[in-house]
Design an enzyme around this catalytic site. Sequence first.
Site, mmCIF file in Angstrom:
data_model
loop_
_atom_site.group_PDB
_atom_site.id
_atom_site.type_symbol
_atom_site.label_atom_id
_atom_site.label_comp_id
_atom_site.label_asym_id
_atom_site.label_seq_id
_atom_site.Cartn_x
_atom_site.Cartn_y
_atom_site.Cartn_z
ATOM 1 N N ALA A 95 -6.743 -12.927 1.341
ATOM 2 C CA ALA A 95 -7.426 -11.700 0.919
ATOM 3 C C ALA A 95 -7.687 -11.677 -0.588
ATOM 4 O O ALA A 95 -8.271 -12.615 -1.132
ATOM 5 C CB ALA A 95 -6.643 -10.481 1.382
ATOM 6 N N ASP A 96 -7.211 -10.603 -1.259
ATOM 7 C CA ASP A 96 -7.509 -10.422 -2.688
ATOM 8 C C ASP A 96 -6.715 -11.367 -3.581
ATOM 9 O O ASP A 96 -6.958 -11.430 -4.790
ATOM 10 C CB ASP A 96 -7.203 -8.980 -3.095
ATOM 11 C CG ASP A 96 -5.731 -8.630 -2.902
ATOM 12 O OD1 ASP A 96 -5.184 -8.952 -1.830
ATOM 13 O OD2 ASP A 96 -5.115 -8.052 -3.821
ATOM 14 N N HIS A 124 0.837 -1.205 0.000
ATOM 15 C CA HIS A 124 0.000 0.000 0.000
ATOM 16 C C HIS A 124 0.876 1.261 0.000
ATOM 17 O O HIS A 124 0.624 2.201 -0.743
ATOM 18 C CB HIS A 124 -0.925 -0.004 1.221
ATOM 19 C CG HIS A 124 -1.936 -1.117 1.202
ATOM 20 N ND1 HIS A 124 -3.280 -0.909 1.349
ATOM 21 C CD2 HIS A 124 -1.798 -2.454 1.033
ATOM 22 C CE1 HIS A 124 -3.920 -2.066 1.290
ATOM 23 N NE2 HIS A 124 -3.028 -3.022 1.105
ATOM 24 N N HIS A 147 2.679 -14.946 -4.826
ATOM 25 C CA HIS A 147 1.496 -15.107 -3.971
ATOM 26 C C HIS A 147 0.316 -14.308 -4.546
ATOM 27 O O HIS A 147 -0.733 -14.235 -3.929
ATOM 28 C CB HIS A 147 1.817 -14.631 -2.558
ATOM 29 C CG HIS A 147 1.964 -13.139 -2.439
ATOM 30 N ND1 HIS A 147 2.743 -12.386 -3.293
ATOM 31 C CD2 HIS A 147 1.423 -12.239 -1.572
ATOM 32 C CE1 HIS A 147 2.659 -11.107 -2.954
ATOM 33 N NE2 HIS A 147 1.875 -11.004 -1.914
ATOM 34 N N ASN A 203 0.324 -5.737 -6.403
ATOM 35 C CA ASN A 203 1.510 -5.048 -6.941
ATOM 36 C C ASN A 203 2.388 -6.020 -7.701
ATOM 37 O O ASN A 203 2.881 -5.711 -8.793
ATOM 38 C CB ASN A 203 2.316 -4.404 -5.814
ATOM 39 C CG ASN A 203 1.583 -3.236 -5.204
ATOM 40 O OD1 ASN A 203 1.382 -2.218 -5.858
ATOM 41 N ND2 ASN A 203 1.131 -3.396 -3.973
ATOM 42 N N THR A 226 -5.762 -0.337 -3.340
ATOM 43 C CA THR A 226 -4.509 -0.851 -3.909
ATOM 44 C C THR A 226 -4.698 -2.250 -4.494
ATOM 45 O O THR A 226 -3.728 -2.862 -4.931
ATOM 46 C CB THR A 226 -3.416 -0.894 -2.828
ATOM 47 O OG1 THR A 226 -3.894 -1.686 -1.739
ATOM 48 C CG2 THR A 226 -3.078 0.495 -2.324
ATOM 49 N N GLU A 251 3.431 -5.816 -11.597
ATOM 50 C CA GLU A 251 4.860 -5.724 -11.954
ATOM 51 C C GLU A 251 5.234 -6.843 -12.917
ATOM 52 O O GLU A 251 6.010 -6.654 -13.858
ATOM 53 C CB GLU A 251 5.713 -5.758 -10.670
ATOM 54 C CG GLU A 251 5.590 -4.462 -9.860
ATOM 55 C CD GLU A 251 5.963 -4.596 -8.382
ATOM 56 O OE1 GLU A 251 6.582 -5.612 -8.003
ATOM 57 O OE2 GLU A 251 5.630 -3.684 -7.599
ATOM 58 N N ASP A 260 -6.416 5.517 1.649
ATOM 59 C CA ASP A 260 -6.531 4.106 1.334
ATOM 60 C C ASP A 260 -7.988 3.694 1.548
ATOM 61 O O ASP A 260 -8.589 4.023 2.586
ATOM 62 C CB ASP A 260 -5.604 3.320 2.284
ATOM 63 C CG ASP A 260 -5.314 1.927 1.779
ATOM 64 O OD1 ASP A 260 -6.283 1.212 1.444
ATOM 65 O OD2 ASP A 260 -4.130 1.554 1.697
#
Length: 503
Positions: free
Chosen positions: A412-413, A22, A389, A393, A153, A397, A131
Amino acid sequence: MEEDTKAGPPHVLIFPFPVQGHVNSMLKLAELLAHAGLHITFLNTDHNHDRLVRYSPDNLARFSGFPGFQFKIIPDGLPADHPRAGERVMEMFNSLNSVTKPLFKEMLFTDHELQSIPGSNRRAVSCIIADGILSFAIDVGNELGIPVIHFRTIGACSFWAYFCIPDLVEAGELPIRGNEDMDRILKRVPGMETFIRCRDLPSFCRTKNILADPNLQLFVDQTRQTPGARALILNTFEELEGPVLSQIRTQCPQIYTIGPLHALVKYRSVGSKTTSLQSQSLNSLFEVDRNCMTWLDAQPLKSVIYVSFGSIKKMTNEEMREFWYGLVNSKKRFLWVIRLDMVDGKDGGDDDQIPSELAEGTRERGYIADWVPQEEVLAHQAIGGFFTHSGWNSTLESIVAGVPMLCWPCSADQQPNSRFVSEVWKLGMDMKDVCNRTVVEKMVNDLIVNRRDEFMKSTVEMARLARESASKGGSSYCNLDRLIKDISLMGVRSKEYLPSSIN
Ligand code: UDP
């Protein structure tokens, strides 16, 4: 209290949830806005700011090149020795709410008072970019008459999955009825009806107590508050997530898709007089091992699998062993990030003795690092695949670098992300819910040898689209301009919103 009518650039306060992914992406946004001439206050927790100062001093120094840029520090409310990783990250929500929120409010109030003093050279905060999982910023913003924009994010796919959870519960599609139910396709996530399974929902959905699970409720509540923000910024691009974005726009009409931010930072530097944007922007909270780059330089083209599970994930010794055997048995070269705080239960007992075959295989073909410059690693010609994982981000990338992914989502996401990577975008494979050395060995070989051509086709094309969106005239490039213009229009706060006291 006087209205702040000073001329000058808008003053934006940016406040990330205090973890690496974040902070990293929101600092990139801060850099882009500062580069456009806006005044920026970046609000960091004391814990993270200390780490930035310690591990990214050069990067921090770049921000001093922007005249209107300042860091401000606020406590996260946790004791210094709190791990702030693994499942205990969730404890931050409570402390942020109880300790940080009142201080945040007081800080904004004081800021307004100070900037109202004649002779002060910057405006009071005219816009908050918070955020999206710190939705208390909306309460504070409303109270003080400052517009709040949410920045999530995560990807649009995960945002939408979170958003639809109450509808899934209402339609009886949740809770998940045990392990045998995990492959059931869910019909009530509009736009994902044909491929999203129970196992692909955010990890917090794996609870029987769907109406009362605190973590699930927290994320759903936070997500459902975003329509109350002035707008939503997402680190994604239209060409990647267009269909899901159309669904989100039915609830949050004002969306700025300005990703991949790290690419935008790079392309915005063209023609700039400052050199700051031309370097890799590494906002690292960990000590970077640069020797891994020298090791990579000595490896053949596209021969190395880069393995990293991000900044928060913790592993058991057993999981670690399965990965390690799988990697060594694959006979492929590997660069593996094992953070110092990553392995649970590392107690120096027998379990910590490294079997000779692992030690030897690693010596011959591997490199283990505490932390690496990931963007640079992914762009290196020796990298043939990314065992990830599926943090958002990391996913972006990898997309920009055109590197195929083997996904092992943890929480989570990451669960929806890996489904999109494998099933929708065809950028790699999903190893979700499996942790077995034979599978690791096979999938690593599939990714960088057997199915390489198949994945390369889609990764090359998606990398092209990502770079195009971040280049002059591209969708994210133009959306950033639109965001800057709209923030400027928010400019001066109107008098009637200003608070008369703070309590
Ligand atoms: N990262 C890095 N070096 C490493 C591992 C990770 O710089 O050795 C960075 C990575 O580039 C990414 C961030 O840490 O920007 C991790 O964010 P992500 O959303 O992928 O996962 P999280 O850490 O939030 O689970």
